[in-house]
Motif scaffolding. Structure first.
Motif, PDB file in Angstrom:
ATOM      1  N   ALA A 119      50.557  40.398  27.394  1.00 39.38           N
ATOM      2  CA  ALA A 119      50.422  40.850  26.002  1.00 39.38           C
ATOM      3  C   ALA A 119      49.112  40.360  25.393  1.00 39.38           C
ATOM      4  CB  ALA A 119      51.610  40.401  25.157  1.00 39.38           C
ATOM      5  N   ILE A 120      48.046  40.502  26.142  1.00 36.55           N
ATOM      6  CA  ILE A 120      46.709  40.098  25.696  1.00 36.55           C
ATOM      7  C   ILE A 120      45.777  41.307  25.757  1.00 36.55           C
ATOM      8  CG2 ILE A 120      44.676  38.713  26.256  1.00 36.55           C
ATOM      9  CD1 ILE A 120      46.546  36.476  27.079  1.00 36.55           C
ATOM     10  N   ALA A 121      45.092  41.562  24.643  1.00 34.18           N
ATOM     11  CA  ALA A 121      44.099  42.632  24.558  1.00 34.18           C
ATOM     12  C   ALA A 121      42.712  42.030  24.700  1.00 34.18           C
ATOM     13  CB  ALA A 121      44.227  43.355  23.224  1.00 34.18           C
ATOM     14  N   THR A 122      41.873  42.673  25.489  1.00 34.05           N
ATOM     15  CA  THR A 122      40.531  42.155  25.746  1.00 34.05           C
ATOM     16  C   THR A 122      39.512  43.274  25.615  1.00 34.05           C
ATOM     17  OG1 THR A 122      41.449  40.563  27.318  1.00 34.05           O
ATOM     18  CG2 THR A 122      39.066  40.900  27.362  1.00 34.05           C
ATOM     19  N   ASN A 144      34.529  47.702  28.174  1.00 40.25           N
ATOM     20  CA  ASN A 144      35.919  47.858  28.595  1.00 40.25           C
ATOM     21  C   ASN A 144      36.844  47.345  27.501  1.00 40.25           C
ATOM     22  OD1 ASN A 144      36.115  48.892  31.444  1.00 40.25           O
ATOM     23  ND2 ASN A 144      34.664  47.204  31.751  1.00 40.25           N
ATOM     24  N   HIS A 145      37.938  48.066  27.314  1.00 41.06           N
ATOM     25  CA  HIS A 145      38.918  47.770  26.261  1.00 41.06           C
ATOM     26  C   HIS A 145      40.278  47.795  26.956  1.00 41.06           C
ATOM     27  CE1 HIS A 145      40.293  47.438  22.194  1.00 41.06           C
ATOM     28  NE2 HIS A 145      40.693  48.686  22.048  1.00 41.06           N
ATOM     29  N   THR A 146      40.945  46.642  27.071  1.00 40.75           N
ATOM     30  CA  THR A 146      42.053  46.491  28.004  1.00 40.75           C
ATOM     31  C   THR A 146      43.248  45.839  27.351  1.00 40.75           C
ATOM     32  OG1 THR A 146      40.441  46.174  29.789  1.00 40.75           O
ATOM     33  CG2 THR A 146      42.702  45.523  30.259  1.00 40.75           C
ATOM     34  N   ARG A 180      36.081  39.684  23.390  1.00 34.89           N
ATOM     35  CA  ARG A 180      37.060  39.431  22.328  1.00 34.89           C
ATOM     36  C   ARG A 180      38.441  39.479  22.965  1.00 34.89           C
ATOM     37  NH1 ARG A 180      35.254  44.530  18.944  1.00 34.89           N
ATOM     38  NH2 ARG A 180      33.020  44.123  18.707  1.00 34.89           N
ATOM     39  N   THR A 181      39.213  38.445  22.755  1.00 32.94           N
ATOM     40  CA  THR A 181      40.531  38.341  23.344  1.00 32.94           C
ATOM     41  C   THR A 181      41.542  38.125  22.239  1.00 32.94           C
ATOM     42  OG1 THR A 181      39.509  37.284  25.274  1.00 32.94           O
ATOM     43  CG2 THR A 181      41.910  37.181  25.105  1.00 32.94           C
ATOM     44  N   ALA A 221      50.901  49.523  36.990  1.00 34.87           N
ATOM     45  CA  ALA A 221      52.051  49.673  36.110  1.00 34.87           C
ATOM     46  C   ALA A 221      52.060  48.697  34.953  1.00 34.87           C
ATOM     47  CB  ALA A 221      53.344  49.524  36.914  1.00 34.87           C
ATOM     48  N   THR A 222      51.091  47.798  34.872  1.00 32.42           N
ATOM     49  CA  THR A 222      51.116  46.807  33.789  1.00 32.42           C
ATOM     50  C   THR A 222      49.771  46.618  33.100  1.00 32.42           C
ATOM     51  OG1 THR A 222      50.752  44.986  35.361  1.00 32.42           O
ATOM     52  CG2 THR A 222      53.031  45.512  34.783  1.00 32.42           C
ATOM     53  N   THR A 223      48.808  47.487  33.356  1.00 31.12           N
ATOM     54  CA  THR A 223      47.508  47.367  32.696  1.00 31.12           C
ATOM     55  C   THR A 223      47.090  48.719  32.127  1.00 31.12           C
ATOM     56  OG1 THR A 223      46.816  45.632  34.227  1.00 31.12           O
ATOM     57  CG2 THR A 223      45.095  46.680  32.920  1.00 31.12           C
ATOM     58  N   MET A 224      46.681  48.692  30.861  1.00 27.78           N
ATOM     59  CA  MET A 224      46.075  49.855  30.229  1.00 27.78           C
ATOM     60  C   MET A 224      44.612  49.506  29.952  1.00 27.78           C
ATOM     61  SD  MET A 224      49.138  50.717  27.532  1.00 27.78           S
ATOM     62  CE  MET A 224      48.340  52.193  26.920  1.00 27.78           C
ATOM     63  N   TRP A 225      43.698  50.429  30.235  1.00 25.15           N
ATOM     64  CA  TRP A 225      42.316  50.148  29.908  1.00 25.15           C
ATOM     65  C   TRP A 225      41.582  51.436  29.559  1.00 25.15           C
ATOM     66  CZ3 TRP A 225      37.555  51.188  32.483  1.00 25.15           C
ATOM     67  CH2 TRP A 225      37.678  51.863  33.709  1.00 25.15           C
TER      68      TRP A 225
END
Length: 772
Positions: A141-144, A133-135, A157-158, A23-27
């Motif tokens: 609120a961190i994109a990796t 992977n693109h997360t 890349r963070t 419920a809290t991660t999009m990838w």
């Protein structure tokens, strides 16, 4: 809304398993836009290889300038407009409004992009990449973005947008020393851009692109790059920075403008940006990250949502989860993710400065569809629905500022457009210049009821926090009283031959963006006494009287409002058995996106199946007659309406449509193009299905579909000043923990039974199935 994705450099299959919090991660295992933002700054992170792109926004970069758009011919024209409407000569009425009442210029100004920061990685090629992977971690609120090259080097890349430090930050690292290298460059479609590089700093200056009015916004964007190992220096053309042989690189981006307030553009972008970067220059990556996560999680971490039991589908990439062959029933927690994503987007796009616009804060264009404005005849209100129940009320602070400034300009519009000396007014759109005159065309824009709808958001803020009397006294009540004064002077008595009861009505009036039909070759929307107008006035007048009573002021004024309400037109039923849209039964509406005549059902609560089954049944007939809709925000509105009708299966049907048909891979909502209101409206629908709290009751599990037979929530807020944690299984309540934030009582309903709850402020109690 200008969602035209840049050409993606790669589309890779998943070669690495990612275990996620459902419920809290999009990838994703392919490039797609991940939005990050701090409320004022936004960035779209594409995750591209070899050339990454960050699309950059700052929420005050708009076209145009402040001007006087009010049409001073309108007061002379309104009597003839009204007379034509009484005579059902709607084409003449609308053409007269078009000629004499619309703003000059006819279009408002638009939200615009700052441009892009491009990062070219010359040592990397698409064919050499594995384990991509693109997360996005919603909780931090961190994109990796991670990938591994053919020689075994893993690059990471963070990225995040820091609210406390006011910058966008990206760290680029590798698991082998000396492997980080890239070229950074700004690009922009904006006017008179200038690019420069000096030391470790890259600068872009520009100004807005003209859109009907002279440009007045200037902006400056600057990226500073620090490295561990290796070097950073300007490139040969003097407009790039080149990083070579580094172990890691950290990019800090600041953007600012000359905008101070709608009537003040004396700010110094250079000074603002220099001050921002000076304050973060000596902070480490970890310090910046920790401050950002602490700030964000303080808001986001208030709520947990779990729906159903995880399945093998739950941990698939988000875009695959959205369109599972077995349907959404195979992955109930996707709806929990959707609700949490709405909360994330609200935090990212609406803090301290401007509220979320039609695209939140993420826009790639200089002239986006619908201007990426603040549209006030449903969309802006929908943007705000989730903030109270889903426990991010602080994201409404920018809306309060917008309303306050709109009221300032709206006093002049009330005088110049309507010859009304009391109060203030606005129409169906506004922007950073706080324009309040009617725009676009009479068919869409001659609707002075939008501020009354905004006042419902204001009223609800108090209902969720009923000990905040100072806010009512100093902000809410003065605005509401002034607005009531305008409407008292706007209302006219319907002639006896038109309405034998001689109701007080609005004229001209419309049901937003819904046409009546074609009169003398003109498609018309203007009539008198629309249902939404009457319902908005009934809410506004009632709520203003409530606040006056709370404060112990203005008894005579309250009595006037009460007597005026008795003369408003009641909800009528048309010949199709639906809620009638206008004063007359034009009987013309079939399938349509807008369902403004259902405002009394939702977001208002004038129609409640627990109190009036007849009106609720008629609302249901009306909804069915309007059809499924073919865009995001109308689908979200329908889901909320069916939740209010206590029909969980039908609400769930529309939520499934919202995710599978009207969402992009990154779950941004689609309205032909990207438009964010459905993200917020859909998130609120999830909350409404689980917990409702209007008309004096807190209703547990009012519209739970069978697909959500088990679940739990924590940190939901309800009217009356409570937070609620709740668990259910097998479609039945297990327990609900109530925590009082205001020290008020509550009537709590589960199915057909109601119990009374009395808690002191800070008190807590648990209700179980045996309590009902």
């Amino acid at each position: 809304m200008g969602f035209k994705p840049l050409k993606l450099a790669i589309a890779l299959t998943c070669l690495a398993h990612v275990q996620v919090q459902a419920a809290t991660t999009m990838w994703f295992n392919k490039t797609t836009i991940i939005p990050i933002g701090n409320g004022r700054l936004g960035a779209e992170v594409f995750g591209q290889v070899p050339n990454e792109v960050l699309v950059l926004n700052e929420d005050h970069i708009w076209s145009g300038s402040m001007n006087d758009p009010n049409n001073k011919n309108c007061p002379r024209a309104l009597p003839s407009v009204r007379e034509a409407i009484w005579n059902d000569d709607l084409a003449t009425a609308q053409n007269t409004v078009d000629a004499s009442c619309m703003a000059n210029p006819i279009s408002q100004q638009v939200f615009q992009t700052a441009g892009n920061l491009t990062l070219a990685f010359p040592s990397v090629t698409t064919s050499s990449i594995t384990a991509y992977n693109h997360t996005l971690d919603l909780a931090t609120a961190i994109a990796t973005t991670t990938y591994t090259t053919r020689d075994g080097v893993q690059f990471t890349r963070t990225s995040f947008a820091s609210h406390p430090d006011n910058v966008i930050v990206m760290k680029i690292s590798a698991n082998v020393t000396g492997k980080v290298g890239f070229e950074a460059k700004f690009t922009t479609p904006m006017d008179t851009p200038a690019f420069s590089a000096s030391g470790n700093s890259l600068t872009l200056t520009g100004r807005g692109v003209k859109h009907t009015l002279p440009v007045s916004i200037t902006f400056l964007a600057r990226a500073e790059i620090s490295v561990v190992g290796g070097s950073v220096q300007p490139g040969g053309n003097g407009d790039t920075l080149v990083v070579a042989g580094a172990n890691e690189a950290v990019i800090r981006i600041a953007i600012d403008t000359n905008y101070v307030r709608y009537n003040d553009i004396s700010g110094n972008p250079e000074a603002k940006v220099s001050g921002t970067l000076a304050a973060v220059r000596n902070k480490t990556w970890q310090e910046l990250r920790d401050a950002h996560v602490e700030d964000h999680s303080g808001l986001f971490g208030r709520v947990d949502i779990t729906l159903g039991t995880p399945t093998k589908s739950t941990y698939l990439p988000t875009d695959i989860r959205r369109t599972l062959p077995g349907g959404a029933d195979a992955d109930a927690d996707l709806f929990a993710l959707y609700a949490q994503y709405g909360r994330y987007l609200g935090i990212a796009s609406s803090r301290k400065t401007e509220p979320s616009n039609l695209q939140g804060i993420w826009n790639q264009e200089t002239n986006p569809e619908w201007g990426s404005k603040y549209t006030l005849n449903i969309n802006q209100q929908m943007n705000s629905w989730l903030s109270e129940p889903l426990n991010i009320a602080e994201t409404l602070d920018p809306l309060w500022n917008l309303i306050s400034e709109l009221a300032e300009r709206g006093k002049v519009t009330a005088l110049e457009e309507y010859n009304i000396t009391r109060g203030w007014i606005g129409h169906h759109n506004t922007g950073i210049w706080r324009d309040s005159a009617p725009i676009d065309a009479a068919y869409y824009g001659m609707w002075p009821m939008a501020p009354a709808w905004l006042m419902l958001n204001v009223y609800e803020h108090y209902k969720f926090e009923p000990d905040n009397v100072d806010w009512v006294k100093n902000f809410a009540y003065p605005l509401m009283k002034d607005l009531c004064e305008f409407y008292l002077d706007l209302l006219v008595v319907a002639p006896k031959n038109v309405e034998p009861q001689q109701y007080l009505v609005t004229n001209p009036s419309m049901s937003p963006e819904s046409g009546i039909g074609t009169y003398n070759g003109t498609q018309v929307s203007l009539s008198y006494g629309s249902t939404i107008d009457n319902s908005l006035l009934r809410d506004l007048f009632n709520h203003t009287v409530e606040f006056a009573t709370l404060l112990g002021v203005d008894g005579d004024f309250s009595a006037n409002l009460t007597s005026t309400m008795r003369r408003l037109m009641p909800i009528r039923i048309n010949s199709k058995g639906q809620i009638q849209e206008w004063g007359r039964d034009y009987n013309s509406k079939g399938s349509d996106a807008h369902i403004s005549n259902l405002y009394p059902l939702f977001p208002s609560a004038q129609i409640d199946p627990r109190l009036n089954t007849t009106l609720a049944q008629i609302a249901n007939v009306t909804l069915n007659g309007r059809g499924d809709s073919f865009n995001g925000w109308p689908t979200a509105w329908r889901a909320n309406c069916y939740a209010r009708l206590l029909d969980g299966e039908k609400a769930y049907y529309f939520m499934k449509r919202l995710l599978s048909l009207y969402s992009y891979d990154n779950l941004w909502s689609a309205n032909l193009v990207f438009q964010i209101d459905a993200n917020f409206g859909g998130a609120n629908a999830v909350a409404e299905m689980i917990l409702q709290s209007h008309n004096g009751e807190v209703h547990l599990l009012p519209a739970i579909p069978s697909a959500w037979a088990s679940g739990s929530v924590k940190g939901f807020r309800v009217r009356g000043g409570f937070t609620v944690d709740m668990t259910w299984s097998g479609g039945k309540l297990e327990n609900a923990v109530f925590k009082s934030t205001s020290g008020t009582a509550a009537n709590v309903r589960y199915k057909d039974k109601v119990v009374r709850l009395n808690l002191s402020k800070g008190g807590q109690t648990t209700l179980g199935i045996s309590d009902f």
